[in-house]
Scaffold this motif. Structure first.
Motif, short mmCIF file in Angstrom:
data_model
loop_
_atom_site.label_atom_id
_atom_site.label_comp_id
_atom_site.label_asym_id
_atom_site.label_seq_id
_atom_site.Cartn_x
_atom_site.Cartn_y
_atom_site.Cartn_z
N GLY A 242 36.93 39.29 42.88
CA GLY A 242 35.81 40.13 42.45
C GLY A 242 36.26 41.34 41.64
N ILE A 243 37.40 41.93 42.02
CA ILE A 243 37.93 43.07 41.25
C ILE A 243 38.29 42.64 39.83
CG2 ILE A 243 39.89 44.64 41.08
CD1 ILE A 243 39.88 44.83 44.12
N ILE A 244 38.93 41.49 39.71
CA ILE A 244 39.30 41.00 38.37
C ILE A 244 38.06 40.73 37.54
CG2 ILE A 244 40.46 39.14 37.14
CD1 ILE A 244 42.31 38.85 39.56
N MET A 245 37.04 40.10 38.16
CA MET A 245 35.81 39.82 37.44
C MET A 245 35.09 41.12 37.04
SD MET A 245 33.92 37.42 36.22
CE MET A 245 34.39 35.94 37.09
N LEU A 246 35.08 42.11 37.93
CA LEU A 246 34.46 43.40 37.62
C LEU A 246 35.17 44.07 36.45
CD1 LEU A 246 32.41 45.63 38.34
CD2 LEU A 246 34.11 46.53 39.94
N SER A 247 36.48 44.05 36.46
CA SER A 247 37.24 44.63 35.35
C SER A 247 36.91 43.93 34.04
CB SER A 247 38.74 44.52 35.65
OG SER A 247 39.51 44.88 34.53
N TRP A 248 36.69 42.63 34.09
CA TRP A 248 36.37 41.85 32.88
C TRP A 248 35.04 42.27 32.27
CZ3 TRP A 248 32.45 38.03 32.32
CH2 TRP A 248 32.55 37.25 31.17
N LEU B 276 40.35 32.89 35.00
CA LEU B 276 41.35 33.16 36.03
C LEU B 276 40.69 33.67 37.32
CD1 LEU B 276 44.06 34.93 33.83
CD2 LEU B 276 44.13 32.60 34.74
N ALA B 277 39.67 34.51 37.18
CA ALA B 277 38.99 35.05 38.36
C ALA B 277 38.20 33.96 39.09
CB ALA B 277 38.06 36.19 37.95
N ILE B 278 37.52 33.11 38.34
CA ILE B 278 36.75 32.03 38.97
C ILE B 278 37.70 31.04 39.66
CG2 ILE B 278 35.26 30.06 38.49
CD1 ILE B 278 33.93 31.73 36.33
N ALA B 279 38.82 30.74 39.02
CA ALA B 279 39.79 29.84 39.64
C ALA B 279 40.35 30.43 40.93
CB ALA B 279 40.92 29.54 38.66
N SER B 280 40.62 31.73 40.93
CA SER B 280 41.13 32.38 42.15
C SER B 280 40.06 32.37 43.24
CB SER B 280 41.54 33.82 41.82
OG SER B 280 42.02 34.48 42.98
N VAL C 100 49.98 36.04 37.92
CA VAL C 100 50.88 36.30 36.79
C VAL C 100 50.10 36.26 35.48
CG1 VAL C 100 52.84 35.39 35.50
CG2 VAL C 100 52.93 35.47 38.00
N GLY C 101 49.20 35.30 35.34
CA GLY C 101 48.39 35.21 34.13
C GLY C 101 47.52 36.44 33.91
N GLY D 121 44.62 44.07 40.05
CA GLY D 121 44.04 42.88 40.67
C GLY D 121 44.96 41.68 40.55
N GLY D 122 45.61 41.53 39.41
CA GLY D 122 46.57 40.44 39.24
C GLY D 122 47.77 40.58 40.17
#
Length: 249
Positions: free
Chosen positions: A19-25, A58-62, A89-90, A141-142
């Motif tokens: 969720g953090i990665i998606m929010l940052s996006w 990447l966020a959806i896959a995680s 890493v990605g 987040g990564g």
């Protein structure tokens, strides 16, 4: 909290990191200021979707990966943990690459306003770039995603799996199926039964219920066997010589 009970915590943490990665996006990463006359607008906001479009995948896959961990077995969990490390890493590499060259990352957004597509032309139109904190949030987040992948590799051995219950149910169903399956007949065994005077097609030999026969059934079988020796029974084809055997003149 023991390692056995850590799976819910790790899964929830993984969902939070995704969720953090998606929010940052979805937030603004760069505010690009343009030279006067270079475009119709003086500045352009480039969000994460424009700077790092791969973040959403990447966020959806995680997210899907940590949901799958709730039902995965030990081997699958190891594979998923390794994939999660690669996803982290990605995310980190993509974020650092965009942060190192904001103009190149915002090329698409700037090109739409300035009417240019070449990176060198975009650089000439840009006067300055303001960087927000959201790229750092995405990179963090990564890093957390990679750390969670390592944690899963270390503690997943103690996690209970659903395979025991479903495996026991499957084994029980297979045993029941074998119990009710018809028994294949063997011609050699049938011939030996006939030679011994036993009907191979009788339930006493081939039927599964013969072992469960009660004492009444055994008495009936014994009475039937005794009656077979009487004159005129199926066990005797004729009564020739019966009178002589009994001492009749």
């Amino acid at each position: 909290m023991t390692a056995r009970r850590s799976r819910p915590l790790v899964v929830v943490a993984g969902l939070a990191v995704a969720g953090i990665i998606m929010l940052s996006w979805t937030q603004t990463w760069f505010t690009v200021h343009l030279h006067a006359g270079a475009a119709v607008a003086a500045k352009v906001d480039a969000d994460g979707a424009a700077a790092v479009p791969q973040y959403t995948a990447l966020a959806i896959a995680s997210l899907a990966l940590f949901l799958a961990m709730t039902i995965a077995g030990r081997v699958v969990r190891i594979v998923l943990a390794a994939v999660e490390i690669l996803l982290g890493v990605g995310v980190v590499v993509s974020g650092i690459t965009a942060l190192a060259d904001p103009v190149a990352a915002a090329k698409g957004a700037v090109g739409e306003v300035a009417g240019v597509a070449d990176l060198s032309a975009v650089r000439r139109a840009v006067s300055s770039v303001d960087v927000s904190a959201w790229p750092v949030v995405g990179i963090v987040g990564g890093v957390l995603a990679m750390a969670l992948g390592v944690v899963v590799l270390l503690v997943q051995r103690s996690w209970p799996g659903p395979s025991r219950k479903y495996g026991a149910a499957t084994a029980g169903a297979a045993a029941d199926a074998r119990a009710v399956a018809p028994v294949e007949r063997d011609a050699v065994v049938d011939w030996d039964d006939l030679s011994a005077g036993v009907d191979p097609t009788s339930d006493a030999v081939a039927g599964p219920d013969s072992a469960a026969a009660g004492p009444d059934d055994a008495s009936a079988d014994a009475a039937g066997a005794a009656s077979d020796d009487t004159v005129g029974s199926n066990g005797r084809r004729s009564n020739d010589g019966v009178e002589a055997e009994r001492g009749a003149p």
